[in-house]
Design an enzyme around this catalytic site. Structure first.
Site, PDB file in Angstrom:
ATOM      1  N   LYS A   1     -21.110   8.803  27.412  1.00 24.98           N
ATOM      2  CA  LYS A   1     -20.957   7.426  26.941  1.00 24.98           C
ATOM      3  C   LYS A   1     -21.636   7.273  25.593  1.00 24.98           C
ATOM      4  CE  LYS A   1     -22.496   2.702  27.377  1.00 24.98           C
ATOM      5  NZ  LYS A   1     -22.779   2.712  25.929  1.00 24.98           N
TER       6      LYS A   1
ATOM      7  N   GLU B   1     -35.167  10.715  27.275  1.00 25.17           N
ATOM      8  CA  GLU B   1     -35.891  10.742  25.993  1.00 25.17           C
ATOM      9  C   GLU B   1     -35.944   9.309  25.514  1.00 25.17           C
ATOM     10  OE1 GLU B   1     -36.633  10.202  22.390  1.00 25.17           O
ATOM     11  OE2 GLU B   1     -34.783  11.299  21.920  1.00 25.17           O
TER      12      GLU B   1
ATOM     13  N   GLU C   1     -43.139  -0.697  20.135  1.00 26.29           N
ATOM     14  CA  GLU C   1     -42.154  -0.019  19.295  1.00 26.29           C
ATOM     15  C   GLU C   1     -41.333  -1.062  18.539  1.00 26.29           C
ATOM     16  OE1 GLU C   1     -39.238   3.777  19.712  1.00 26.29           O
ATOM     17  OE2 GLU C   1     -39.025   2.240  21.259  1.00 26.29           O
TER      18      GLU C   1
END
Length: 504
Positions: free
Chosen positions: A194, A268, A403
């Site tokens: 995907k 990840e 982040e």
């Protein structure tokens, strides 16, 4: 339209590039070796002009079922019996075809993501090198003989899972597609992939360019939403392994859904990567490394060096060099070879980064540079943010802990080695870290003490296919790249064979 309502040269250039890049191509699902149109469509938008690039078929969970069935048919009928040499030859041939289409893929990648054209080309080349690496590894896989008593012959063999699923992020669509497909195919699996809804074009195109190289159904691409398609891949009982690259929040959802079928996952995820500048560092090298690690790809990189932790003795000197680099970036049209900083990829990411810049100022950090949009009317429709640098940052501030995923640097100071290591490790993340020093012993000790899956010394990158890549803590589990990645795409079987005494 530009500020005066007149079509800009940049918009004209991009609209022409859209037509050139997509002419005579259909962007849809790729299932069982053929273009597969979904029931609806969406259009990824050019981050420079906010114009739609091309219509793309919107697939659903039902289409994931179709792709999984096609992948199992291909595995059972042909791919599971293809030997390592056959798999290696097919992957290598595919890499060669992609190399022949380098400029086409580069243009698609730049239009889709907003990356400067030179950076997009480098990432497409990285995709090709990754596939070439796994073509080589396909022929090196070995089982093992386990010495035991004379009455038992004991050995192990590695076997593919069968059908594996991959979910690719929007910030590195071409390169990370190869991170998933390279080891999966080399290990003997078929795949359902995907692409990100915001940036699906190169992933679809590289699948189309695999036609007639692999058996139909070995590579399947299903574009669509994260909830509809990504979720269906994560919990599909016909998918035996899932690999995901993206945010930590979505990674947790993938892990939860995969747990329903006890499907192994590789994740990840996000980071808040530090770069420690020790007092003996070559400050020019250190400043360039930190700048590369936060301004490359407009800071939309998983391992961005978003925290510069600088020794107090060299803080001012480092900051002067770093600000000089920040000021030198050329913000502009990614199709212009002179541009070094393009827009953020999506409107939503622009809003997120802008909110963090406001937050940093409210928290009391000093905005030392940037923080706004470039003063260029030709760029006003794009999702541009200037290189941004905050000083007077303390570790508890949100901009130092969360982040941001944009070109926003926080600069902190330290006085002692243990303080620097504690500050660097004081985060829920652990993907990457950097070290600036000229002392070998300091570099190796810090590399050991830092809680990160990847450590860079005096540089940012390069990321090579030869070495494993991934994080610890909430930056993920498992590894992409390297020989180790093969272990995530195969199962080990142990075989005991009892041997009787020889007789005639």
């Amino acid at each position: 339209m530009g500020a005066n309502g007149i079509e800009s040269d940049i918009r004209d250039r991009h609209l022409n590039a859209h037509e050139r890049a997509t002419a005579n191509l259909e962007f849809a699902g790729w299932i069982d070796g053929e273009t597969y149109a979904g029931t609806d469509q969406f259009a990824p938008r050019d981050p420079v002009t906010d114009d739609p690039i091309v219509d793309v078929a919107m697939c659903t969970s039902t289409d994931v079922d179709t792709a999984v069935d096609a992948a199992w048919d291909a595995f059972d009928d042909e791919w599971s019996t293809a030997g390592p040499a056959d798999r290696a030859a097919a992957i290598r041939e595919w890499a060669g075809v992609l190399a022949d289409h380098l400029e086409e893929l580069t243009l698609l990648e730049s239009l889709d993501t907003g990356k400067p054209i030179g950076d997009a080309r480098g990432e497409v080349e990285g995709m090709i090198r990754t596939l070439e690496y796994y073509a080589s590894l396909a022929r090196t896989q070995r089982g093992a003989h386990v010495p035991t008593g004379e009455d038992v012959h004991l050995y192990t063999r590695h076997e593919p899972f069968g059908v594996v699923g991959g979910i690719v992020p929007w910030n590195f669509p071409a390169w990370v597609a190869a991170w998933k497909l390279g080891p999966a195919l080399a290990a003997g699996n078929t795949a359902v992939l995907k692409p990100a809804k915001a940036t699906p074009l190169t992933t679809i195109r590289i699948a189309q360019l695999s036609k007639a190289i692999f058996p139909d159904g070995v590579i399947n691409v299903v574009p669509g939403s994260g909830a509809g398609v990504g979720g269906a891949i994560a919990d599909h009982d016909g998918i035996r392994k899932v690999s995901f690259t993206g945010s930590s929040a979505v990674g947790r959802q993938v892990m939860e859904r995969a747990a329903e079928t006890v499907t192994p996952v590789t994740l990840e995820l996000g980071s808040k990567s530090p770069f420690i500048v020790f007092p003996d560092a070559d400050l020019d090298r250190a400043a360039n490394a930190v700048a590369d690690g936060i301004f490359y790809s407009t800071g939309e990189i998983c391992d961005a060096f978003s925290r510069a932790i600088v020794h107090e003795d060299v803080y001012d000197e480092f900051l002067d060099r770093f600000l000089e680099i920040a000021r030198s970036h050329v913000i502009g049209d990614p199709l212009d070879p002179e541009t070094t900083l393009g827009p953020l990829t999506t409107a939503s990411q622009y809003e997120t980064v802008s909110e963090y810049i406001d937050t940093g100022q409210r928290e009391g950090a000093t905005l030392a540079f940037g923080g706004g949009r470039p003063d260029d009317p030709d760029l006003e429709d794009g999702w541009y943010v200037e290189p941004t640098v905050f000083t007077d940052v303390t570790p508890e501030m949100r901009i130092a802990r969360e982040e941001i995923f944009g070109p926003v640097q926080t600069v902190l100071s330290f006085s002692e080695y243990d303080e620097a290591i504690e500050m660097a490790n004081d985060t829920e993340y652990g993907l990457a870290a950097g070290i600036g020093t000229e002392r070998t012993s300091l570099a190796h000790n810090a590399a050991a003490d830092l809680e990160a899956g990847v450590v860079y010394v005096n540089e940012y990158g390069p990321i090579l296919p030869d070495a494993p890549y991934g994080g610890v803590k909430q930056s993920g589990v498992g590894r992409d790249l390297g020989e180790e990645a093969l272990d995530h795409y195969r199962q080990t079987k142990t075989v005991y064979t009892n041997i009787d005494e020889p007789s005639l």
